[in-house]
Design a protein around this motif. Sequence first.
Motif, mmCIF file in Angstrom:
data_model
loop_
_atom_site.group_PDB
_atom_site.id
_atom_site.type_symbol
_atom_site.label_atom_id
_atom_site.label_comp_id
_atom_site.label_asym_id
_atom_site.label_seq_id
_atom_site.Cartn_x
_atom_site.Cartn_y
_atom_site.Cartn_z
ATOM 1 N N SER A 1 9.135 -1.627 -30.004
ATOM 2 C CA SER A 1 8.331 -0.596 -30.636
ATOM 3 C C SER A 1 8.197 0.617 -29.728
ATOM 4 C CB SER A 1 6.940 -1.144 -30.972
ATOM 5 O OG SER A 1 6.224 -1.443 -29.794
ATOM 6 N N ARG A 2 7.809 1.725 -30.337
ATOM 7 C CA ARG A 2 7.655 2.962 -29.566
ATOM 8 C C ARG A 2 6.546 2.835 -28.525
ATOM 9 N NH1 ARG A 2 7.386 8.258 -33.129
ATOM 10 N NH2 ARG A 2 9.355 7.269 -33.767
ATOM 11 N N THR A 3 5.480 2.115 -28.865
ATOM 12 C CA THR A 3 4.369 1.940 -27.925
ATOM 13 C C THR A 3 4.803 1.143 -26.704
ATOM 14 O OG1 THR A 3 2.778 1.999 -29.748
ATOM 15 C CG2 THR A 3 2.027 1.056 -27.661
ATOM 16 N N ARG A 4 5.547 0.070 -26.931
ATOM 17 C CA ARG A 4 6.015 -0.743 -25.802
ATOM 18 C C ARG A 4 7.012 0.020 -24.940
ATOM 19 N NH1 ARG A 4 6.760 -7.042 -27.710
ATOM 20 N NH2 ARG A 4 4.559 -7.412 -28.280
ATOM 21 N N LEU A 5 7.861 0.794 -25.588
ATOM 22 C CA LEU A 5 8.809 1.583 -24.827
ATOM 23 C C LEU A 5 8.084 2.600 -23.953
ATOM 24 C CD1 LEU A 5 11.697 2.395 -24.173
ATOM 25 C CD2 LEU A 5 11.666 3.898 -26.178
ATOM 26 N N LEU A 6 7.062 3.243 -24.515
ATOM 27 C CA LEU A 6 6.285 4.201 -23.735
ATOM 28 C C LEU A 6 5.574 3.514 -22.578
ATOM 29 C CD1 LEU A 6 5.174 7.054 -23.343
ATOM 30 C CD2 LEU A 6 3.341 6.485 -24.961
ATOM 31 N N ALA A 7 5.012 2.333 -22.823
ATOM 32 C CA ALA A 7 4.342 1.583 -21.758
ATOM 33 C C ALA A 7 5.326 1.210 -20.651
ATOM 34 C CB ALA A 7 3.681 0.335 -22.334
ATOM 35 N N LEU B 1 7.397 2.060 -15.205
ATOM 36 C CA LEU B 1 8.496 2.401 -14.298
ATOM 37 C C LEU B 1 8.167 3.648 -13.486
ATOM 38 C CD1 LEU B 1 11.371 1.914 -13.311
ATOM 39 C CD2 LEU B 1 12.197 3.267 -15.252
ATOM 40 N N ALA B 2 7.564 4.644 -14.144
ATOM 41 C CA ALA B 2 7.167 5.850 -13.426
ATOM 42 C C ALA B 2 6.127 5.534 -12.355
ATOM 43 C CB ALA B 2 6.608 6.883 -14.413
ATOM 44 N N ALA B 3 5.197 4.625 -12.649
ATOM 45 C CA ALA B 3 4.181 4.256 -11.674
ATOM 46 C C ALA B 3 4.808 3.634 -10.426
ATOM 47 C CB ALA B 3 3.180 3.282 -12.303
ATOM 48 N N VAL B 4 5.767 2.751 -10.629
ATOM 49 C CA VAL B 4 6.419 2.105 -9.481
ATOM 50 C C VAL B 4 7.223 3.130 -8.678
ATOM 51 C CG1 VAL B 4 8.125 0.384 -8.795
ATOM 52 C CG2 VAL B 4 6.480 -0.145 -10.607
ATOM 53 N N GLN C 1 1.569 -4.202 -5.366
ATOM 54 C CA GLN C 1 0.257 -4.154 -6.011
ATOM 55 C C GLN C 1 0.307 -3.264 -7.251
ATOM 56 O OE1 GLN C 1 -3.175 -3.332 -3.488
ATOM 57 N NE2 GLN C 1 -2.137 -4.213 -1.732
ATOM 58 N N VAL C 2 0.910 -2.101 -7.116
ATOM 59 C CA VAL C 2 1.031 -1.193 -8.254
ATOM 60 C C VAL C 2 1.834 -1.849 -9.374
ATOM 61 C CG1 VAL C 2 1.972 1.015 -9.026
ATOM 62 C CG2 VAL C 2 0.778 0.869 -6.832
ATOM 63 N N GLY C 3 2.886 -2.567 -9.000
ATOM 64 C CA GLY C 3 3.680 -3.248 -10.014
ATOM 65 C C GLY C 3 2.894 -4.304 -10.762
ATOM 66 N N LEU C 4 2.040 -5.047 -10.059
ATOM 67 C CA LEU C 4 1.231 -6.062 -10.721
ATOM 68 C C LEU C 4 0.184 -5.433 -11.638
ATOM 69 C CD1 LEU C 4 0.725 -8.620 -7.805
ATOM 70 C CD2 LEU C 4 2.084 -8.931 -9.880
ATOM 71 N N VAL C 5 -0.406 -4.323 -11.201
ATOM 72 C CA VAL C 5 -1.360 -3.626 -12.069
ATOM 73 C C VAL C 5 -0.650 -3.088 -13.308
ATOM 74 C CG1 VAL C 5 -2.950 -1.661 -12.221
ATOM 75 C CG2 VAL C 5 -2.926 -3.076 -10.174
ATOM 76 N N ALA C 6 0.609 -2.687 -13.144
ATOM 77 C CA ALA C 6 1.365 -2.173 -14.286
ATOM 78 C C ALA C 6 1.562 -3.233 -15.369
ATOM 79 C CB ALA C 6 2.722 -1.648 -13.826
ATOM 80 N N LEU C 7 1.534 -4.513 -14.987
ATOM 81 C CA LEU C 7 1.632 -5.573 -15.982
ATOM 82 C C LEU C 7 0.403 -5.613 -16.878
ATOM 83 C CD1 LEU C 7 3.062 -8.469 -13.777
ATOM 84 C CD2 LEU C 7 4.314 -6.987 -15.345
ATOM 85 N N VAL C 8 -0.718 -5.124 -16.352
ATOM 86 C CA VAL C 8 -1.965 -5.113 -17.105
ATOM 87 C C VAL C 8 -2.144 -3.790 -17.846
ATOM 88 C CG1 VAL C 8 -4.478 -5.328 -16.947
ATOM 89 C CG2 VAL C 8 -3.015 -6.685 -15.440
ATOM 90 N N ASP C 9 -1.942 -2.695 -17.121
ATOM 91 C CA ASP C 9 -2.155 -1.371 -17.712
ATOM 92 C C ASP C 9 -1.247 -0.374 -17.007
ATOM 93 O OD1 ASP C 9 -3.052 1.109 -18.592
ATOM 94 O OD2 ASP C 9 -5.108 0.423 -18.805
ATOM 95 N N PRO C 10 -0.163 0.051 -17.617
ATOM 96 C CA PRO C 10 0.764 0.985 -16.967
ATOM 97 C C PRO C 10 0.114 2.296 -16.553
ATOM 98 C CG PRO C 10 1.807 -0.020 -18.869
ATOM 99 C CD PRO C 10 0.359 -0.412 -18.919
ATOM 100 N N LEU C 11 -0.772 2.830 -17.382
ATOM 101 C CA LEU C 11 -1.420 4.086 -17.017
ATOM 102 C C LEU C 11 -2.345 3.894 -15.822
ATOM 103 C CD1 LEU C 11 -1.822 7.047 -17.583
ATOM 104 C CD2 LEU C 11 -3.577 6.457 -19.268
#
Length: 231
Positions: free
Chosen positions: A2-8, A13-16, A120-130
């Motif tokens: 879905s578009r939402t998952r792709l955006l997430a 990826l940008a966060a990492v 750490q940032v990668g693990l947080v991204a699993l919960v909330d990418p933003l």
Amino acid sequence: MSRTRLLALLVALAAVLVAVWQRAHAVERLGQDFDEATYLPIAFTYAGMLEEGRWGDIGKLRENFEHPPLVKLLFAQSVRVTGAPEPDWSDVPMGQPIPDAARPVFRATRSLSAVAGVLQVGLVALVDPLGALLLAWDPYHTKYTSQAYLEAVPGLFACSRCSPSSAPGATASRRDGPRCPARCWGWRRRGSIRTAWWAGSRSCRSWWRARARGGARGPPSSCPRRRRSSW
């Protein structure tokens, strides 16, 4: 997808990538900190003990004994593996650019913190990418995971313990309703800013204090429906 998952996925990826870029530059550009001036000489002392096989002497070292030796031992192993020579610490100015002679030591030990910070940032991204993107840019998190401090590795342990896959009851269906771990630890999103700082949750700290005193063996089984988790 879905578009939402792709955006997430793109935001995660940008966060990492931001976390890697930010911490890679901080490792090279930040001057020596007062804590590093304490931990790194001790790391070389530990490295000498490890090189000589004097494992029994590690626990006898009382310098800076108020801080557990685990991360300092990891720093010691880092300088052993990289072969970074110990500089003349009197020639390393405080808060100024790192001299070339001391740069290998700081690069080897700070890289350990930087890797832990990016994870750490990668693990947080699993919960909330933003939330992960906000954490990746955060100056305090960048500093504490880009210098030879003792916080980055324990912080990674905390994040891995609180990841969605390790959540008790994290796979419960929506029909069963949210369980307390999901509400207290932020496995169900509560907004990006709060998710980025979920580790400071008062409710979670209270549970850990109770567990340390022997008064709690596991997370509460349920949470009040109308009460939001405190952050």
